[in-house]
Design a protein around this motif. Structure first.
Motif, mmCIF file in Angstrom:
data_model
loop_
_atom_site.group_PDB
_atom_site.id
_atom_site.type_symbol
_atom_site.label_atom_id
_atom_site.label_comp_id
_atom_site.label_asym_id
_atom_site.label_seq_id
_atom_site.Cartn_x
_atom_site.Cartn_y
_atom_site.Cartn_z
ATOM 1 N N ILE A 171 -39.313 3.926 -42.596
ATOM 2 C CA ILE A 171 -38.077 3.147 -42.497
ATOM 3 C C ILE A 171 -36.870 4.086 -42.442
ATOM 4 N N VAL A 172 -37.098 5.361 -42.643
ATOM 5 C CA VAL A 172 -36.036 6.345 -42.377
ATOM 6 C C VAL A 172 -35.949 6.572 -40.870
ATOM 7 N N ILE A 173 -37.118 6.642 -40.262
ATOM 8 C CA ILE A 173 -37.173 6.975 -38.833
ATOM 9 C C ILE A 173 -36.751 5.776 -37.973
ATOM 10 N N TYR A 174 -36.886 4.567 -38.514
ATOM 11 C CA TYR A 174 -36.535 3.366 -37.734
ATOM 12 C C TYR A 174 -35.039 3.324 -37.369
ATOM 13 N N PRO A 175 -34.127 3.402 -38.344
ATOM 14 C CA PRO A 175 -32.711 3.396 -37.935
ATOM 15 C C PRO A 175 -32.334 4.661 -37.177
ATOM 16 N N TYR A 176 -33.084 5.730 -37.426
ATOM 17 C CA TYR A 176 -32.788 6.987 -36.734
ATOM 18 C C TYR A 176 -33.038 6.841 -35.231
ATOM 19 N N ILE A 177 -34.215 6.299 -34.895
ATOM 20 C CA ILE A 177 -34.554 6.121 -33.472
ATOM 21 C C ILE A 177 -33.584 5.119 -32.833
ATOM 22 N N THR A 178 -33.305 4.030 -33.544
ATOM 23 C CA THR A 178 -32.363 3.031 -33.019
ATOM 24 C C THR A 178 -31.015 3.687 -32.725
ATOM 25 N N GLY A 179 -30.603 4.558 -33.605
ATOM 26 C CA GLY A 179 -29.318 5.236 -33.448
ATOM 27 C C GLY A 179 -29.293 6.122 -32.219
ATOM 28 N N LEU A 180 -30.389 6.811 -31.975
ATOM 29 C CA LEU A 180 -30.448 7.692 -30.796
ATOM 30 C C LEU A 180 -30.286 6.863 -29.520
ATOM 31 N N VAL A 181 -30.868 5.667 -29.540
ATOM 32 C CA VAL A 181 -30.743 4.757 -28.390
ATOM 33 C C VAL A 181 -29.271 4.417 -28.164
ATOM 34 N N ALA A 182 -28.606 4.019 -29.239
ATOM 35 C CA ALA A 182 -27.208 3.597 -29.133
ATOM 36 C C ALA A 182 -26.346 4.727 -28.588
ATOM 37 N N GLY A 183 -26.550 5.932 -29.094
ATOM 38 C CA GLY A 183 -25.747 7.081 -28.671
ATOM 39 C C GLY A 183 -25.947 7.405 -27.208
ATOM 40 N N PHE A 187 -38.326 1.694 -26.646
ATOM 41 C CA PHE A 187 -39.709 1.204 -26.648
ATOM 42 C C PHE A 187 -40.362 1.406 -28.013
ATOM 43 N N PHE A 188 -39.954 2.467 -28.711
ATOM 44 C CA PHE A 188 -40.646 2.829 -29.955
ATOM 45 C C PHE A 188 -39.892 2.425 -31.214
ATOM 46 N N VAL A 189 -38.811 1.704 -31.050
ATOM 47 C CA VAL A 189 -38.087 1.223 -32.229
ATOM 48 C C VAL A 189 -38.951 0.307 -33.108
ATOM 49 N N PRO A 190 -39.735 -0.618 -32.513
ATOM 50 C CA PRO A 190 -40.534 -1.495 -33.383
ATOM 51 C C PRO A 190 -41.716 -0.789 -34.049
ATOM 52 N N MET A 191 -42.097 0.373 -33.518
ATOM 53 C CA MET A 191 -43.329 1.041 -33.979
ATOM 54 C C MET A 191 -43.329 1.345 -35.491
ATOM 55 N N PRO A 192 -42.284 2.018 -36.011
ATOM 56 C CA PRO A 192 -42.318 2.289 -37.455
ATOM 57 C C PRO A 192 -42.330 1.017 -38.287
ATOM 58 N N LEU A 193 -41.676 -0.038 -37.786
ATOM 59 C CA LEU A 193 -41.657 -1.290 -38.547
ATOM 60 C C LEU A 193 -43.055 -1.891 -38.596
#
Lengths: 284, 389
Positions: B28-40, B72-78
């Motif tokens: 759940i650390v990596i989840y917002p991290y990956i989402t953030g990279l997408v946004a940027g 594509f991989f945002v849901p994966m850690p969840l």
């Protein structure tokens, strides 16, 4: 243990065997966007939102006629921990020091100390004293200390009027019943643990075997049959009081009428339904 | 191991017994991290597509592919984290709308659809060209991807551009919403002192943009090296300024939040201080130290008008630095929040597992996947402008 609990346990042991397969299948299924089993889920869709409106099929029980509440008289509690033992046995709670539906905290003020020393049965020294994580005892660490004030505080789910856990549950698997109890549908919980985060009281625990959240139900399977919750039943000093607020003669109605009560963390706005007598500001 | 509890978290002081089983792991650390990279990454592409900033043109389409590969991989850690992932669709089919989490699939689904649509319009001319020149099964795929639209007349291309612009315009609030939503997920948990902040969505969003720009800089330089083409200097200078501006704002807001917290000194502040000095000490050092070093480096690059290889080197260091600093920030929030006991009388320490489905190896695999997918996508659809001969 009730028949329903046994069913849940059997389901749990089946899940252990299927766990790895199901998890992998689930991840694959969800990732690929496959709508396997969606028919069943759509059927559930109609009932999930209205879970609280559909009364459970319990003979001779009408949940519209009750309003359950719980009282704790901390001045009576002797810290014997029979309640914790009874709860674990009655509800099949994981037998270790990290999963409890109810527990007891000990607050001790030593002479000259401004802050209380706090521990529970899960404390390492207490476990050493009992000899096992499956047995519960408070050790005698303050035997030679100058104790100014000390008391025990039993803790359990507060079955809040505005439960944060219900608010955050993404599926509605955790819900509020008409009679004021917060329950979890273990067959619908996805195991995200958002509710564990949201509970200010730390009363939710995760059942790793079933992959679902668990917590105190005030022994719903007992109270709907006219019995007392297991912890209330075994308390030797009547520190735990339970009953129906709709009945003015019930023990809880008398408890609330005859005492000045407080609740834990009122600032959260959750409006707990476990009422305390005899706790002080240090109680967290 | 699946089906068993991770090692119980050690603690000091008094914590509720159930708290020793930490609910949200490093996944759940990596989840917002990956989402953030997408946004940027998406924001950079919008700077060109919406605001017409021509200096970002070299990376605009690449940024879109980067965003979608990570999305594509945002849901994966969840999914890996769920106790019953096979029931994940319960939250989609029977969403409980008072839960922020129930919105996840809809927010993410909307955003990924938007990204795919925008990519289609941005690449349509290329897809049509490839469908005409490629033989075999791959050619069939390209032909299918044209969706029967092979008109590449100037009028049609102008229309494509218009659609891409509109989609990018919708995409900006969508990207903001997606990441602001992640911040809300944490900020709205009133039971957790360290999370419960009104500023959480904005802090998450701004730090996300900074980390995404960092990722894009690094990837763009690496891909340029592989393609043996020079890095576009104007683009790099623009990225440096954008990252500097967003970083400055996020540092000011985060700094003000901490200042307010310690100035107000509400009950429990002692334990918050002990959290910062204790379990998340190194995380805070990396987050703040890294961010300040990168800010200083970017300031030097901008003020002294550094160019050429020195600019590229400086920016790659800044990009990597920000990716690390923001990852540390995610750790400090997600893990730190759970290390601070709800009793406000104790602290826990979380040790990540290594090999379990919630362990560091799983995280490494999840985080590697977007890079592999991005590589494959760029082989399939080149985002680069043809080199002038």
């Amino acid at each position: 243990m009730t028949q329903e609990d046994k069913k849940i346990e059997v389901k749990g042991s089946n899940l252990v065997r299927r766990n790895f397969f199901l998890r992998m299948l689930g991840i694959g299924t969800a990732c690929a966007g496959t709508w396997v089993g969606s028919g069943n889920l759509v059927a559930r869709a109609q009932s999930a939102e209205t879970a609280a409106a559909a009364a459970p099929k319990i003979p001779d029980y009408d949940w519209n006629k009750h309003k359950w509440a719980f009282g704790v008289d901390a001045t009576r509690c002797i810290g014997c921990l029979r309640c914790v033992e009874a709860c674990k046995a009655e509800n099949g709670v994981t037998q270790d020091a990290h999963h409890f539906r109810t527990w007891v905290e000990r607050y001790v003020y030593l002479e000259g100390d401004e802050r209380a020393h706090v521990d529970s049965q899960s404390d390492a020294q207490n476990i050493a004293a009992s000899g096992s994580e499956k047995e519960f005892r408070f050790d005698n660490r303050y035997k030679d200390a100058k104790v100014e004030k000390a008391f025990f505080v039993p803790k359990l789910c507060n079955h809040c009027t505005h439960p944060a856990c219900v608010q955050v549950c993404p599926t509605g698997a955790t819900y509020q019943t008409k009679d004021g109890v917060v329950l979890i549908d273990h067959s619908y919980c996805i195991g995200c643990q958002y509710c564990v985060q949201a509970c200010p009281y730390g009363v939710r625990e995760f059942n790793h075997v079933m992959g679902v959240t668990d917590k105190c139900t005030w022994c719903y399977h007992r109270i709907t049959k006219g019995l007392q919750p297991a912890c209330v039943e075994v308390c030797p000093v009547e520190a735990r009081v339970f009953g129906d607020r709709n009945d003015p003669q019930s023990p809880i109605s008398a408890f609330l009428r005859n005492n000045r009560v407080s609740v834990l963390k009122p600032e959260t706005g959750n409006a707990p339904n476990v009422f305390y007598v005899g706790i002080d500001k240090e109680v967290c | 191991m699946i089906g068993t509890m991770a090692q119980a978290a050690p603690y000091v002081g008094y914590v509720y017994p159930n708290e020793t089983d930490i609910p949200w792991s490093v996944l759940i650390v990596i989840y917002p991290y990956i989402t953030g990279l997408v946004a940027g990454a998406f924001i950079v592409s919008s700077l060109f597509h919406v605001f017409g900033m021509a200096q970002y043109k070299p990376v605009a389409r690449f940024a879109l592919l980067t965003a979608v590969s990570f999305m594509f991989f945002v849901p994966m850690p969840l999914l890996l984290h769920l106790g019953n992932p096979q029931r994940a669709f319960n939250a989609v089919l029977t969403p409980h709308w008072t839960s922020a989490m129930a919105a996840f699939s809809y927010v993410a689904g909307f955003y990924i659809s938007l990204l795919l649509l925008e990519i289609w319009f941005a690449f349509r001319a290329d897809i049509v060209a490839l469908s005409k020149t490629t033989q075999g099964p791959l050619g069939t795929v390209y032909r299918l991807m044209t969706l029967g639209s092979d008109d590449v007349s100037p009028r049609a291309l102008a229309l494509d551009h218009k659609f891409a612009t509109v989609l990018a315009m919708i995409g900006i609030p969508a990207a903001g919403g997606l990441h602001g939503y992640v911040g809300f997920l944490f900020g709205s948990v009133k039971a957790r002192e360290w999370w419960s902040s009104d500023l959480m969505p904005i802090i998450f969003l701004l730090s996300a943009i900074v980390s995404g720009i960092g990722l894009l800089i690094v990837l763009y330089v690496v891909y340029s090296r592989i393609r043996k083409v020079p890095v576009d200097q104007a683009c790099m200078k623009g990225l440096a300024r954008t990252m500097w501006a967003f970083l400055l704002v996020v540092l000011v807001i985060e700094g003000l939040e901490l200042l307010e917290m310690f100035y107000k000194r509400l009950e429990g502040i002692d334990m918050v201080q002990r959290l910062i000095e204790g379990p998340i000490r190194y995380g805070m050092m990396i987050q703040w130290g890294g961010s300040l070093i990168v800010l200083a480096l970017l300031t030097v690059l901008i003020v002294f008008r550094v160019e050429g290889k020195a600019l590229v080197r400086g920016l790659v260091i800044s990009g990597v630095g920000m990716m690390i600093a923001v990852l540390a920030m995610r750790w400090n929030v997600v893990i730190g929040g759970q290390e601070l006991s709800k009793t406000m009388k104790g602290l826990l320490v979380y040790y990540p597992e290594i090999l379990s489905h919630e362990g560091l190896v799983a995280v490494a695999i999840v985080f590697t996947c977007p890079f592999v997918v991005l590589w494959l996508i760029t082989r399939f659809l080149s985002p680069w402008e043809p080199e002038p001969s």
